[in-house]
Design an enzyme around this catalytic site. Sequence first.
Site, mmCIF file in Angstrom:
data_model
loop_
_atom_site.group_PDB
_atom_site.id
_atom_site.type_symbol
_atom_site.label_atom_id
_atom_site.label_comp_id
_atom_site.label_asym_id
_atom_site.label_seq_id
_atom_site.Cartn_x
_atom_site.Cartn_y
_atom_site.Cartn_z
ATOM 1 C CG ASP A 132 -2.114 0.918 1.031
ATOM 2 O OD1 ASP A 132 -2.423 1.267 -0.126
ATOM 3 O OD2 ASP A 132 -2.745 1.285 2.026
ATOM 4 C CE1 TYR A 134 -0.392 8.679 4.104
ATOM 5 C CE2 TYR A 134 1.780 9.701 4.215
ATOM 6 C CZ TYR A 134 0.484 9.590 4.679
ATOM 7 O OH TYR A 134 0.076 10.387 5.733
ATOM 8 C CG HIS A 139 -4.582 10.610 3.119
ATOM 9 N ND1 HIS A 139 -5.623 10.572 4.022
ATOM 10 C CD2 HIS A 139 -3.712 9.630 3.505
ATOM 11 C CE1 HIS A 139 -5.402 9.598 4.911
ATOM 12 N NE2 HIS A 139 -4.254 9.024 4.614
ATOM 13 N NE ARG A 148 4.970 15.084 10.556
ATOM 14 C CZ ARG A 148 4.323 13.965 10.285
ATOM 15 N NH1 ARG A 148 4.151 13.051 11.226
ATOM 16 N NH2 ARG A 148 3.841 13.746 9.071
ATOM 17 C CD GLU A 204 -6.186 4.975 4.949
ATOM 18 O OE1 GLU A 204 -5.487 4.465 4.060
ATOM 19 O OE2 GLU A 204 -5.710 5.523 5.970
ATOM 20 C CD GLU A 206 -5.493 3.071 0.005
ATOM 21 O OE1 GLU A 206 -4.719 2.469 -0.794
ATOM 22 O OE2 GLU A 206 -5.337 3.077 1.232
ATOM 23 C CG ASP A 238 -5.609 0.599 4.017
ATOM 24 O OD1 ASP A 238 -5.600 -0.518 4.571
ATOM 25 O OD2 ASP A 238 -4.772 1.494 4.271
ATOM 26 N NE ARG A 242 -7.661 6.412 9.984
ATOM 27 C CZ ARG A 242 -6.953 6.389 8.874
ATOM 28 N NH1 ARG A 242 -5.678 6.012 8.912
ATOM 29 N NH2 ARG A 242 -7.497 6.706 7.709
ATOM 30 C CD GLN A 245 -2.681 4.276 11.077
ATOM 31 O OE1 GLN A 245 -3.910 4.276 10.941
ATOM 32 N NE2 GLN A 245 -1.875 4.731 10.153
ATOM 33 C CE1 TYR A 249 3.471 7.255 13.175
ATOM 34 C CE2 TYR A 249 2.067 7.084 15.114
ATOM 35 C CZ TYR A 249 2.882 7.837 14.290
ATOM 36 O OH TYR A 249 3.120 9.165 14.567
ATOM 37 C CE LYS A 258 -3.403 2.091 7.560
ATOM 38 N NZ LYS A 258 -4.260 2.923 6.687
ATOM 39 C CB THR A 262 -7.271 -4.943 2.312
ATOM 40 O OG1 THR A 262 -6.328 -4.589 3.325
ATOM 41 C CG2 THR A 262 -7.175 -3.943 1.164
ATOM 42 C CB THR A 365 -6.217 7.925 1.627
ATOM 43 O OG1 THR A 365 -6.148 6.797 2.486
ATOM 44 C CG2 THR A 365 -7.586 8.564 1.729
ATOM 45 C CD GLU A 379 -7.787 12.752 4.681
ATOM 46 O OE1 GLU A 379 -7.408 13.638 3.905
ATOM 47 O OE2 GLU A 379 -8.031 11.577 4.326
#
Length: 432
Positions: A132, A134, A139, A148, A204, A206, A238, A242, A245, A249, A258, A262, A365, A379
């Site tokens: 998968d 990114y 996203h 961040r 997600e 995708e 996907d 959360r 994760q 992660y 994850k 799927t 995503t 999001e």
Amino acid sequence: MSRTDVTHDPAARCWVPGAQAHPDFPVQNLPLGIFSPPGGEARGGVAIGDHILDLAAVAPLLEGQAATAAALGRQGTLNALLSAGSEALRALRHGLFALLTDPAREAAAQAALHRASDCTLHLPVAVSEYTDFYSGIHHAVNVGKLFRPDAPLLPNYKFVPIGYHGRASSVRVSGGDVLRPRGQVKAPDADMPMFGPCRRLDYEMEMAVWIGSGNAPGQPIPIGGASGHVAGLSILNDWSARDIQAWEYQPLGPFLAKNFHTSVSPWIVTMDALAPFRTAQPPRPEGDPAPLPYLLDEADQAAGAFGVTMEVHILTAAMRAAGLPPHRLSRGSMTAMYWTIAQLVAHHSSNGCNLRTGDLLGTGTLSGEMAESRGSLLELSEGGRQPIALPGGEQRTFLEDGDELIMTAFAQAPGFARIGFGECRGRIAPAP
């Protein structure tokens, strides 16, 4: 790179009832899948309108390479057919198009036609590996801002197509239940983690990229030929836990958050079917670095993106009980990809990694710039802080038991027939 030809003619007429101007499966599409007719074994088929054409059954009605390719459809997966390569898939497409647009051949092919509603659809390929990516930059920025705010993208993002290796064994075809996963989570103010059902289950939006012919170990696929190794595209969801994760992660990335499920749609839309909908890769913002030479090809930049629109709808248990229609959550485009499909394939093999027939690549995503095009609840709800209003007075920040997610996708362009990808569905069931 595939080009338009007679099989894309919007004026072509198909003798299959209901196929003319079908929103997903007109004769200009002819996607590949695996189905079981009533009382029959799994075998290869082609979606045409609201019907499925049995590939092996029509092989005697075809000639040459098309007949050879159709005969491979007697197997329970499409792996052998996809491994035959793009020329074989193109010959099959042309043979089927000629068959389905010739009224004089209707009687001969009629016995190979099944109503889709009477059939069972299966995972189209035996998935050997799943990666998968990114590649949706909006996203990546949206999620990065949650953690961040001042530097949402890490320095490598605009140089390296980021991805992780997922779990091939839990890739499943659209439909049925998605069991809420259990896992280890830790609240920010807690001293110790706890183990239990996920409380922040997400989707997600995708697309799935299916590898047709692979490469030998140690022999990277050059960017100029990368698209020739792709058999076609499907829809991919996907599913993401959360809260699991967030705790697990670091430092190695996604794991149990994850790998539990799927979902992919059952029909593979071939690269030839998508030829009219190729478009230029959007230019990078001023100041962004150009791709390194092994990822840069002029033809790919000119026509390596796809004008495919994706949508996500939700149907809750309360909405079903009230007879309400599904509510749209997201609508986005594949042009949100910062990297093209060819760049993903070239990068994946650049270190000598051998891709194989049936390998599955997720795009990541594909959120757009606008709020309504955000491709996940993470999001849309801004990390769970802003509940989403649904019809009937309900709200959601993340998915609840009984919620059903329905993803669809389609491509359209002036002068060509619209084609679609069908549906990718899943209903959330309580943790076992």
